[in-house]
Every structure is written in C-alpha cells, then in structure tokens.
Scaffold this motif. Structure first.
Motif, PDB file in Angstrom:
ATOM      1  N   ALA A   1      64.265  12.151  -3.771  1.00 35.14           N
ATOM      2  CA  ALA A   1      63.382  10.981  -3.884  1.00 35.14           C
ATOM      3  C   ALA A   1      62.147  11.157  -3.009  1.00 35.14           C
ATOM      4  O   ALA A   1      61.011  10.909  -3.444  1.00 35.14           O
ATOM      5  N   ALA A   2      62.363  11.590  -1.748  1.00 35.71           N
ATOM      6  CA  ALA A   2      61.227  11.802  -0.848  1.00 35.71           C
ATOM      7  C   ALA A   2      60.320  12.903  -1.377  1.00 35.71           C
ATOM      8  O   ALA A   2      59.090  12.799  -1.329  1.00 35.71           O
ATOM      9  N   GLY A   3      60.940  13.976  -1.900  1.00 34.57           N
ATOM     10  CA  GLY A   3      60.148  15.070  -2.454  1.00 34.57           C
ATOM     11  C   GLY A   3      59.337  14.632  -3.655  1.00 34.57           C
ATOM     12  O   GLY A   3      58.185  15.045  -3.831  1.00 34.57           O
ATOM     13  N   THR A   4      59.927  13.787  -4.506  1.00 36.69           N
ATOM     14  CA  THR A   4      59.211  13.297  -5.682  1.00 36.69           C
ATOM     15  C   THR A   4      58.001  12.469  -5.280  1.00 36.69           C
ATOM     16  O   THR A   4      56.916  12.612  -5.850  1.00 36.69           O
ATOM     17  N   VAL A   5      58.177  11.595  -4.285  1.00 35.72           N
ATOM     18  CA  VAL A   5      57.049  10.781  -3.804  1.00 35.72           C
ATOM     19  C   VAL A   5      55.933  11.688  -3.285  1.00 35.72           C
ATOM     20  O   VAL A   5      54.748  11.471  -3.577  1.00 35.72           O
ATOM     21  N   TRP A   6      56.302  12.704  -2.528  1.00 30.29           N
ATOM     22  CA  TRP A   6      55.318  13.631  -1.979  1.00 30.29           C
ATOM     23  C   TRP A   6      54.593  14.373  -3.101  1.00 30.29           C
ATOM     24  O   TRP A   6      53.367  14.544  -3.058  1.00 30.29           O
ATOM     25  N   LEU A   7      55.312  14.798  -4.132  1.00 28.39           N
ATOM     26  CA  LEU A   7      54.676  15.493  -5.256  1.00 28.39           C
ATOM     27  C   LEU A   7      53.737  14.561  -6.017  1.00 28.39           C
ATOM     28  O   LEU A   7      52.673  14.992  -6.473  1.00 28.39           O
ATOM     29  N   VAL A   8      54.133  13.294  -6.158  1.00 29.02           N
ATOM     30  CA  VAL A   8      53.259  12.322  -6.823  1.00 29.02           C
ATOM     31  C   VAL A   8      51.972  12.138  -6.025  1.00 29.02           C
ATOM     32  O   VAL A   8      50.871  12.082  -6.585  1.00 29.02           O
ATOM     33  N   VAL A   9      52.099  12.047  -4.703  1.00 30.47           N
ATOM     34  CA  VAL A   9      50.915  11.917  -3.855  1.00 30.47           C
ATOM     35  C   VAL A   9      49.994  13.115  -4.036  1.00 30.47           C
ATOM     36  O   VAL A   9      48.769  12.971  -4.181  1.00 30.47           O
ATOM     37  N   LEU A  10      50.569  14.310  -4.059  1.00 33.25           N
ATOM     38  CA  LEU A  10      49.757  15.518  -4.216  1.00 33.25           C
ATOM     39  C   LEU A  10      49.073  15.553  -5.581  1.00 33.25           C
ATOM     40  O   LEU A  10      47.927  15.988  -5.700  1.00 33.25           O
ATOM     41  N   ARG A  11      49.777  15.074  -6.603  1.00 29.08           N
ATOM     42  CA  ARG A  11      49.149  15.042  -7.930  1.00 29.08           C
ATOM     43  C   ARG A  11      48.014  14.028  -7.945  1.00 29.08           C
ATOM     44  O   ARG A  11      46.981  14.243  -8.585  1.00 29.08           O
ATOM     45  N   LEU A  12      48.206  12.906  -7.260  1.00 26.97           N
ATOM     46  CA  LEU A  12      47.142  11.917  -7.137  1.00 26.97           C
ATOM     47  C   LEU A  12      45.901  12.539  -6.503  1.00 26.97           C
ATOM     48  O   LEU A  12      44.777  12.154  -6.803  1.00 26.97           O
ATOM     49  N   LYS A  13      46.117  13.525  -5.646  1.00 29.62           N
ATOM     50  CA  LYS A  13      45.017  14.222  -4.985  1.00 29.62           C
ATOM     51  C   LYS A  13      44.488  15.389  -5.815  1.00 29.62           C
ATOM     52  O   LYS A  13      43.755  16.241  -5.315  1.00 29.62           O
ATOM     53  N   ASN A  14      44.914  15.457  -7.084  1.00 33.85           N
ATOM     54  CA  ASN A  14      44.420  16.464  -8.027  1.00 33.85           C
ATOM     55  C   ASN A  14      44.875  17.888  -7.713  1.00 33.85           C
ATOM     56  O   ASN A  14      44.201  18.851  -8.062  1.00 33.85           O
ATOM     57  N   VAL A  15      46.022  18.047  -7.042  1.00 34.02           N
ATOM     58  CA  VAL A  15      46.591  19.380  -6.854  1.00 34.02           C
ATOM     59  C   VAL A  15      47.038  19.894  -8.216  1.00 34.02           C
ATOM     60  O   VAL A  15      47.700  19.165  -8.967  1.00 34.02           O
ATOM     61  N   PRO A  16      46.696  21.138  -8.607  1.00 34.35           N
ATOM     62  CA  PRO A  16      47.022  21.648  -9.948  1.00 34.35           C
ATOM     63  C   PRO A  16      48.516  21.606 -10.236  1.00 34.35           C
ATOM     64  O   PRO A  16      49.353  21.860  -9.350  1.00 34.35           O
ATOM     65  N   VAL A  17      48.855  21.323 -11.485  1.00 29.90           N
ATOM     66  CA  VAL A  17      50.258  21.203 -11.895  1.00 29.90           C
ATOM     67  C   VAL A  17      51.046  22.498 -11.671  1.00 29.90           C
ATOM     68  O   VAL A  17      52.188  22.441 -11.191  1.00 29.90           O
ATOM     69  N   PRO A  18      50.521  23.688 -12.007  1.00 33.58           N
ATOM     70  CA  PRO A  18      51.304  24.912 -11.762  1.00 33.58           C
ATOM     71  C   PRO A  18      51.667  25.095 -10.285  1.00 33.58           C
ATOM     72  O   PRO A  18      52.792  25.501  -9.969  1.00 33.58           O
ATOM     73  N   LEU A  19      50.717  24.796  -9.403  1.00 32.66           N
ATOM     74  CA  LEU A  19      51.006  24.911  -7.976  1.00 32.66           C
ATOM     75  C   LEU A  19      52.067  23.900  -7.561  1.00 32.66           C
ATOM     76  O   LEU A  19      52.985  24.225  -6.793  1.00 32.66           O
ATOM     77  N   LEU A  20      51.971  22.679  -8.083  1.00 31.62           N
ATOM     78  CA  LEU A  20      52.974  21.671  -7.772  1.00 31.62           C
ATOM     79  C   LEU A  20      54.351  22.073  -8.286  1.00 31.62           C
ATOM     80  O   LEU A  20      55.367  21.837  -7.630  1.00 31.62           O
ATOM     81  N   GLY A  21      54.394  22.687  -9.487  1.00 37.74           N
ATOM     82  CA  GLY A  21      55.673  23.117 -10.039  1.00 37.74           C
ATOM     83  C   GLY A  21      56.350  24.152  -9.171  1.00 37.74           C
ATOM     84  O   GLY A  21      57.562  24.072  -8.887  1.00 37.74           O
ATOM     85  N   THR A  22      55.592  25.151  -8.735  1.00 33.57           N
ATOM     86  CA  THR A  22      56.147  26.197  -7.868  1.00 33.57           C
ATOM     87  C   THR A  22      56.632  25.612  -6.548  1.00 33.57           C
ATOM     88  O   THR A  22      57.728  25.913  -6.074  1.00 33.57           O
ATOM     89  N   TYR A  23      55.804  24.768  -5.973  1.00 35.33           N
ATOM     90  CA  TYR A  23      56.148  24.131  -4.702  1.00 35.33           C
ATOM     91  C   TYR A  23      57.390  23.251  -4.860  1.00 35.33           C
ATOM     92  O   TYR A  23      58.281  23.244  -3.997  1.00 35.33           O
ATOM     93  N   GLY A  24      57.466  22.506  -5.972  1.00 37.47           N
ATOM     94  CA  GLY A  24      58.617  21.652  -6.211  1.00 37.47           C
ATOM     95  C   GLY A  24      59.907  22.428  -6.349  1.00 37.47           C
ATOM     96  O   GLY A  24      60.961  22.020  -5.836  1.00 37.47           O
ATOM     97  N   LEU A  25      59.866  23.581  -7.037  1.00 35.59           N
ATOM     98  CA  LEU A  25      61.064  24.420  -7.171  1.00 35.59           C
ATOM     99  C   LEU A  25      61.523  24.941  -5.815  1.00 35.59           C
ATOM    100  O   LEU A  25      62.734  25.012  -5.539  1.00 35.59           O
ATOM    101  N   LEU A  26      60.572  25.306  -4.959  1.00 36.49           N
ATOM    102  CA  LEU A  26      60.930  25.756  -3.612  1.00 36.49           C
ATOM    103  C   LEU A  26      61.588  24.626  -2.818  1.00 36.49           C
ATOM    104  O   LEU A  26      62.559  24.846  -2.077  1.00 36.49           O
ATOM    105  N   LEU A  27      61.068  23.394  -2.973  1.00 36.82           N
ATOM    106  CA  LEU A  27      61.667  22.253  -2.292  1.00 36.82           C
ATOM    107  C   LEU A  27      63.116  22.038  -2.735  1.00 36.82           C
ATOM    108  O   LEU A  27      64.014  21.842  -1.912  1.00 36.82           O
ATOM    109  N   ILE A  28      63.335  22.101  -4.052  1.00 28.92           N
ATOM    110  CA  ILE A  28      64.690  21.906  -4.574  1.00 28.92           C
ATOM    111  C   ILE A  28      65.613  23.009  -4.073  1.00 28.92           C
ATOM    112  O   ILE A  28      66.755  22.758  -3.652  1.00 28.92           O
ATOM    113  N   GLY A  29      65.115  24.248  -4.096  1.00 25.80           N
ATOM    114  CA  GLY A  29      65.925  25.369  -3.614  1.00 25.80           C
ATOM    115  C   GLY A  29      66.280  25.233  -2.147  1.00 25.80           C
ATOM    116  O   GLY A  29      67.411  25.523  -1.738  1.00 25.80           O
TER     117      GLY A  29
END
Length: 506
Positions: free
Chosen positions: A16-44
């Motif tokens: 949940a905390a990671g999802t909120v952080w990813l949403v914030v980063l997307r709001l800041k226009n961080v590219p989706v591919p970068l967010l995807g890679t970063y999100g997978l690392l967070l889950i791992g």
C-alpha cells in the motif's frame, strides 16, 4: 499461523505504501517504464525480506538487502531528489540523517556491552564513527538552515524587482471614480491541467476513475486563472476570488511544504510579472490594501492564493468549504481570523431555493452551488446595465453550459449530482433574465479572451457591451442549452509530441 498472518499483514502495508509512492511519482511525470522497473524492485525487496527462502536456499536477508535493497534505496533517493527535493528540505534531511547516526551509535554501544572484549571493541569503534558522523550532520543541519533561508529571500527579492518594473511599465491607468459599479477581470496566470480533467467529464473522467486517468493521461493544456475586482460606490473595493499568487508560480517548492509538494506538480502554475494580482491592481489605480471584502467561490488554491496579499479583508465563503473542502493553509494563514460564513437565509432567488443578499440591498447575492467542492458558491452582482454572475468552478467555460455535451471532471456520486443540479439552476437563471451574463474563472475560449476582456476594459460594459456578450452566448448555445456547430472542444496535440497541447472548437 500467527507468524504467517503477520508477514501477510506487513506485505499488504508495504505494498500500500509503495503504491502511494508510485502514484506520487507518476503525478510528477516520472516515465512509466522507469516506474515499472522501480516497482518490481520494490516488490522483490519486500517479498525477499519476508520470505527469503522462496528465492533459493542460499538466499538470505542480507543478500536481498545487497542486491535489491541497495538499488531500491538509491533509486528512491534519486527519484526524490529529481522530483520532490527543494533546498528547504536540506536541514530536515540532515537532521534525519544525524538522528539515524546517533541512534546507530547508541545501538552499537548497547550491543558492545553484551559481547566479548574483541567484539565489544569493534562495536565501540562503530559507535564512535556513527556518533561522530551524527554530530557532524547535526552541525551541518544547523548551518544549512540559514543557507536555505538566504536562498529563499533572494528568490523573493528578484520577484519584487520584477513586480516593481511591471508596475512602472507604460500603460498604467488612473482610477475612475464616477459612482459607477465597475468590474475588472484580472488574469493571474495560467494553470496546467489535463485536457480530460477540463473537458472529459462525459468520457469517463469522473470520481476515482478520473483521478487515476490524470496520472496516466498527460495530454495537458494551459487554462487561465481569473479573479475579478469590484469597485462599488457604496460597498467599496471587493474581489471575487484572488487567483494564484507569485510564489505558487515562481517559488512553488518553497511555498509548499514537503508533504504538499508530494501532492502537487512543480510546474502547475505559470505567471508573468504583469499578471501578479498586486501589479494588476496598481496598474488599474488601486492598492491591495484597500480591498475590504473577498468573496471566495471555493477554497481551492488557484482561487485562494492571492489571499496573502489582502490580510486586512473580510473573506466570505461557505462554511462547508472551510470545514470540509480541500485547502492549503499557506494561502489562508493571514486571513483565517477574518472569515465570514453566509447563512443563506435570504430566501429563494430564481431557480435557487436559497440565497444570501449580502448587503441587504440586492446589490450582491450569494448562491450556493455545491458539487465541485462541498460549499462552492456563485456570486451575482448588479451593474447599471444588467448583472454578472461569477461562476467560480461550477462551470469552467461558456461551452460547459451545455452540460449534456461538455463537462469537466467531477468528483462523482452525489457531488456530481449536486454540481449538475447547480449548473441547471444557472442555465434557468440565465434563460429567465436576459440582463445576466456569466463570468468564468477558467474560460479559455473567445468569449473570455476577446469579448469579456474587451467589454470590461474600463470596468463598465454598458448596455452595448452586455448585449454583445449575450449575442455571443446565442451563437454558441441554442435556446435549449445545446452547443451549436463549431463550438465543440477538441484536443490538439503539440507538434513536437511533447509540451502542452491546445484546444480547437469545431
């Protein structure tokens, strides 16, 4: 069993905390591919720390930290510095780092007391290093505070120089004092919004779905932010809304604190020196210190930012918006003791079941129009040649009066129902009284840029000006409130594929 449930609970909280952080980063226009890679690392990282054995017999939590924790930590720091960090954060970050160092030193000392002499010596050295680092970081935190404050003062000083130059530029007017009620549109800059947020309310941009789409769809446009100055011979100088302030546009990250910056975009506003509210007033022959009353249609920051320039004014707004609306304290901290809440006890007004005759003489009437915010209200002002209805954000533009064809993003549920009801009451009011014209806060059409600004150049449109505004309304809308051909909005992407798009009407 309890251990497994505990781990599952930790996993849910972490995700949940990671999802909120990813949403914030997307709001800041961080590219989706970068967010995807970063999100997978967070889950791992989270899964590996909770269940390291799943990744292999030889995998330990230490290895998970080394191979996933380090890149995640560096990635988090890098993303934060890229899209959120501002110099005023430096003392905070250094203080946090100092606290971590001192806590680590204390922990090492405690562990050393329970270990053999050799291990105790190593723990003592570690405590000495961590404690020393903590003290150094603490000193740097104190020193950086003055540096951050000095930089902020420099930014504000440059802004003051630009404003003074804009005030002195040729073309300023003398104040007209002839007993006429005057209204001056004040363009306080632009706000950057997604096209769907502005025009997509009938295409799925509603409620939670609409907010999610603002994160994914970055087709953006610039729309104006208008406030209105009223010079009334009996009731003095007043404002309807106050627009954006200079700091929001030019020192956004310094104006908002760290938490607020997470929820707002760094480039959400833009403003030239001449668009500053104080400059506008000075060039019209007025002073912000003379404003006695501000009628705030709602508490959103693009309407309340300029409150900082009129701390002496009484601010009139619906109590529901003050208690339940989305507001930022920075715009209100100088006027929070000067608030006035209308009772809406003056009886029905046309299609509106409740109203507030603010001065008791019919010259200015407040109309509740909830929906865009809990206590949104519109303001009707009597002029010599008719009346003007300040719309706030109930409807963004003239084409939005065709609620069945053009609609902005709405909150959803009962709020959407209330907003559409308010819009229909406005339609009936305009249809029943041909001497009333609407004035919008964000109209990006010819109605605002050419006709309203021209008619109100001297503050008093006269009979001819009011007739021209109503004539244009008839060219845009049919008598039953539908758009005529040539006035349906369409997004036009930027030629380069990046930057802001525009809006065409066909």
């Amino acid at each position: 069993m309890l251990k497994i449930l505990g781990k599952i609970g930790l996993l849910v909280l972490a995700l949940a905390a990671g999802t909120v952080w990813l949403v914030v980063l997307r709001l800041k226009n961080v590219p989706v591919p970068l967010l995807g890679t970063y999100g997978l690392l967070l889950i791992g990282l989270v899964a590996g720390l909770l269940w390291p054995g799943v990744l292999g017999r030889r995998v330990t939590r230490r290895r998970v930290l080394a191979f996933a924790g380090v890149p995640v930590g560096l990635g988090t720091l890098g993303l934060y510095l890229a899209v959120v960090y501002y110099v005023t954060d430096l003392p905070v970050l250094l203080t946090m780092a100092a606290a971590v160092g001192l806590a680590g030193a204390a922990s090492a000392l405690l562990r050393g007391r329970r270990r053999a002499s050799g291990q105790a010596a190593r723990q003592t050295r570690r405590a000495f290093l961590l404690g020393g680092a903590g003290l150094v970081l603490g000193v740097l935190s104190v020193l950086s505070g003055s540096r951050a404050e000095r930089q902020r003062r420099e930014v504000l000083a440059r802004g003051e120089q630009e404003r003074q130059a804009a005030v002195r530029a040729p073309g300023a007017r003398r104040r007209i004092a002839d007993g006429t009620v005057r209204v001056f549109p004040i363009h306080t800059g632009d706000t950057i919004v997604t096209y769907g947020q502005f025009y997509g309310g009938l295409d799925g941009w509603e409620g939670l779905n609409g907010y999610v789409r603002t994160l994914v769809d970055k087709a953006q446009i610039a729309v104006p932010v208008y406030a209105y100055l009223i010079d009334h011979p009996r009731h003095g100088l007043m404002l309807v809304d106050t627009g954006v302030n200079w700091e929001q546009a030019h020192d956004h990250d310094g104006y908002y604190d760290m938490t607020s910056r997470l929820l707002t975009e760094r480039d959400e506003y833009r403003m030239s020196p001449g668009q500053d509210l104080r400059v506008h007033l000075a060039r019209l022959g007025y002073d912000a210190k003379e404003i006695t009353t501000v009628f705030l249609t709602h508490v959103h920051d693009d309407h309340a930012g300029g409150l900082r320039y009129v701390p002496q004014a009484t601010v009139v707004l619906d109590r529901r918006d003050w208690e339940h609306g989305v507001l930022y304290p920075y715009s209100f901290d100088l006027v929070k003791d000067n608030l006035s809440f209308p009772a809406f006890d003056s009886g029905a007004f046309g299609a509106f079941p409740a109203s507030q005759d603010h001065f008791g003489d019919g010259s200015l009437v407040l109309l509740p129009t909830p929906g865009h915010s809990p206590g949104h209200m519109c303001v009707l002002l009597r002029l010599d040649a008719g009346s003007v209805l300040f719309m706030g954000d109930t409807l963004y533009t003239l084409p939005h009066l065709a609620t069945g064809q053009v609609r902005q993003m709405t909150i959803g549920g009962t709020d959407t129902i209330h907003q559409i009801e308010a819009a229909r009451r406005i339609q009936r009011l305009l249809a029943s009284d041909p001497r009333v014209v609407p004035l919008f806060a964000h109209d990006n059409t010819r109605y605002q840029f050419d006709l309203v600004n021209s008619a109100f150049t001297n503050g008093a449109p006269g009979e001819a000006g009011m007739r021209e505004l109503r004539r244009h309304m008839r060219t845009v809308l049919t008598p039953d409130g539908r758009l005529r051909p040539g006035h349906t909005p369409r997004f036009v992407a930027p030629a380069s594929g990046t930057g802001l798009g525009t809006v065409e009407f066909r």
